[in-house]
Enzyme design. Sequence first.
Site, PDB file in Angstrom:
ATOM      1  N   ASP A  30       1.578  -2.321   2.548  1.00  0.00           N
ATOM      2  CA  ASP A  30       2.693  -1.981   1.654  1.00  0.00           C
ATOM      3  C   ASP A  30       2.764  -2.981   0.498  1.00  0.00           C
ATOM      4  O   ASP A  30       2.362  -4.130   0.641  1.00  0.00           O
ATOM      5  CB  ASP A  30       4.004  -2.004   2.466  1.00  0.00           C
ATOM      6  N   GLY A  31       3.291  -2.508  -0.623  1.00  0.00           N
ATOM      7  CA  GLY A  31       3.553  -3.412  -1.753  1.00  0.00           C
ATOM      8  C   GLY A  31       2.603  -3.254  -2.930  1.00  0.00           C
ATOM      9  O   GLY A  31       2.660  -4.044  -3.875  1.00  0.00           O
TER      10      GLY A  31
ATOM     11  N   GLY B 180       2.629  -0.947  -5.261  1.00  0.00           N
ATOM     12  CA  GLY B 180       3.422  -0.610  -6.461  1.00  0.00           C
ATOM     13  C   GLY B 180       4.099  -1.850  -7.024  1.00  0.00           C
ATOM     14  O   GLY B 180       4.055  -2.106  -8.235  1.00  0.00           O
TER      15      GLY B 180
ATOM     16  N   TRP C 192       3.248  -4.949  -6.624  1.00  0.00           N
ATOM     17  CA  TRP C 192       2.214  -5.866  -7.139  1.00  0.00           C
ATOM     18  C   TRP C 192       1.896  -5.502  -8.591  1.00  0.00           C
ATOM     19  O   TRP C 192       1.801  -6.365  -9.458  1.00  0.00           O
ATOM     20  CB  TRP C 192       0.965  -5.746  -6.258  1.00  0.00           C
TER      21      TRP C 192
ATOM     22  N   ARG D 186       1.266   1.711 -11.456  1.00  0.00           N
ATOM     23  CA  ARG D 186       1.193   1.611  -9.990  1.00  0.00           C
ATOM     24  C   ARG D 186      -0.235   1.777  -9.452  1.00  0.00           C
ATOM     25  O   ARG D 186      -0.624   1.134  -8.486  1.00  0.00           O
ATOM     26  CB  ARG D 186       2.094   2.679  -9.348  1.00  0.00           C
TER      27      ARG D 186
ATOM     28  N   HIS E  22      -2.882   0.118  -6.344  1.00  0.00           N
ATOM     29  CA  HIS E  22      -3.686   0.755  -5.294  1.00  0.00           C
ATOM     30  C   HIS E  22      -5.161   0.335  -5.405  1.00  0.00           C
ATOM     31  O   HIS E  22      -5.833   0.107  -4.413  1.00  0.00           O
ATOM     32  CB  HIS E  22      -3.564   2.281  -5.385  1.00  0.00           C
TER      33      HIS E  22
ATOM     34  N   SER F 223       0.771   8.455   4.142  1.00  0.00           N
ATOM     35  CA  SER F 223       1.697   9.050   5.112  1.00  0.00           C
ATOM     36  C   SER F 223       2.042  10.477   4.685  1.00  0.00           C
ATOM     37  O   SER F 223       1.819  10.851   3.530  1.00  0.00           O
ATOM     38  CB  SER F 223       2.977   8.219   5.189  1.00  0.00           C
TER      39      SER F 223
ATOM     40  N   LEU G   4     -16.666  -2.277  15.486  1.00  0.00           N
ATOM     41  CA  LEU G   4     -15.257  -2.172  15.067  1.00  0.00           C
ATOM     42  C   LEU G   4     -14.988  -0.704  14.759  1.00  0.00           C
ATOM     43  O   LEU G   4     -15.747  -0.076  14.033  1.00  0.00           O
ATOM     44  CB  LEU G   4     -15.038  -3.010  13.796  1.00  0.00           C
TER      45      LEU G   4
HETATM   46  C1  FPP Z   1       1.750   1.191  -0.155  1.00  0.00           C
HETATM   47  O1  FPP Z   1       2.119   0.593  -1.362  1.00  0.00           O
HETATM   48  C2  FPP Z   1       0.365   1.634  -0.093  1.00  0.00           C
HETATM   49  C3  FPP Z   1      -0.039   2.944  -0.006  1.00  0.00           C
HETATM   50  C4  FPP Z   1       0.880   4.071  -0.021  1.00  0.00           C
HETATM   51  C5  FPP Z   1      -1.449   3.340   0.099  1.00  0.00           C
HETATM   52  C6  FPP Z   1      -2.460   2.355   0.568  1.00  0.00           C
HETATM   53  C7  FPP Z   1      -3.694   2.614  -0.198  1.00  0.00           C
HETATM   54  C8  FPP Z   1      -4.625   1.715  -0.535  1.00  0.00           C
HETATM   55  C9  FPP Z   1      -4.598   0.335  -0.071  1.00  0.00           C
HETATM   56  C10 FPP Z   1      -5.734   2.072  -1.462  1.00  0.00           C
HETATM   57  C11 FPP Z   1      -6.892   2.848  -0.980  1.00  0.00           C
HETATM   58  C12 FPP Z   1      -7.149   2.939   0.481  1.00  0.00           C
HETATM   59  C13 FPP Z   1      -8.360   2.840   1.072  1.00  0.00           C
HETATM   60  C14 FPP Z   1      -8.449   3.040   2.552  1.00  0.00           C
HETATM   61  C15 FPP Z   1      -9.588   2.516   0.339  1.00  0.00           C
HETATM   62  P1  FPP Z   1       3.332   1.231  -2.162  1.00  0.00           P
HETATM   63  O2  FPP Z   1       2.742   2.082  -3.234  1.00  0.00           O
HETATM   64  O3  FPP Z   1       4.257   1.934  -1.240  1.00  0.00           O
HETATM   65  O4  FPP Z   1       3.998  -0.062  -2.765  1.00  0.00           O
HETATM   66  P2  FPP Z   1       5.525  -0.291  -3.147  1.00  0.00           P
HETATM   67  O5  FPP Z   1       6.322  -0.190  -1.877  1.00  0.00           O
HETATM   68  O6  FPP Z   1       5.512  -1.659  -3.725  1.00  0.00           O
HETATM   69  O7  FPP Z   1       5.875   0.757  -4.156  1.00  0.00           O
END
Ligand code: FPP
Length: 260
Positions: free
Chosen positions: A36-37, A39, A41, A49, A53, A81, A147
């Site tokens: 999480d985080g 966005g 970042w 945003r 990612h 999700s 793994l």
């Molecule tokens: C949460 O941050 C992150 C996600 C919803 C997606 C995770 C995806 C990746 C790490 C990129 C690609 C994945 C792979 C497996 C290569 P958020 O957008 O909810 O952040 P925020 O809460 O700060 O808005």
Amino acid sequence: MLESLEGFIKPGSEEESLVNQLDFNRLPRHVAVIMDGNGRWAKKRNRPRVEGHRAGSKSVREIVETCGRIGIQYLSLYAFSKENWKRPKKEIATLWRLLEDYLKKEDKVLVKNNFRLKVIGQKTSIPQSVIEELERVEALTKNNDRLTILLALNYGGRSEIVDAVKRIMEDPDLKSDSLDEAKFSQYLYTADIPDPDLLIRTSGELRVSNFLLWQIAYSEIWITEELWPDFRKKHLLHALVEFQKRERRFGDIRPNVEHT
Ligand code: FPP
């Protein structure tokens, strides 16, 4: 120092001191991560945003490699999700594209390192080109056993339980008398995979956000303020060291008994 960590952990670094604190005989078998985080970042840097990612996918690479080298057997990553469909179309498209790129680039790394990829979640509604890549890499790595990376995509913990109930109701060989917790687990997406010992959540939120609801019943939870794109091997090592300081009792009064 484990041979697999030589050259990966700098001598004299904070990472080395964390590695030295680890008991390699008591590692969590399964680590689950709510990444999480991304966005926030990006926002902190006045960037869109999607940049968050993109940076987050670099953390995925580093954490996968670190888990493999340390000897973690299962790593679950919450990548998309069921609720993430509510986000802007452009952001959703970027997330799928990043995943597709990851699979295209990392397939050789997974094979070389004897890593297995397994998707958990509902494959329906995932773009066809991504499904094809996922199935290709799943098939390519299905016999690997160092793994296992469980990638949660279009995943929801409650839906997983509902899907399990549907499969149970459709199973003509299952008698209700024989249904217990162990049997029920076999109908989940994670059948045959041990429950997470450690659940890590980045960016400081105190929620489980519908991730592996059944499986985390007895998991130790580690929450860090670090945003996912900043999460590096030293943060994982820190979480593992803290995990080893916990007393796991599984409802018993004695410490560190085995869960039955
Ligand atoms: C949460 O941050 C992150 C996600 C919803 C997606 C995770 C995806 C990746 C790490 C990129 C690609 C994945 C792979 C497996 C290569 P958020 O957008 O909810 O952040 P925020 O809460 O700060 O808005």
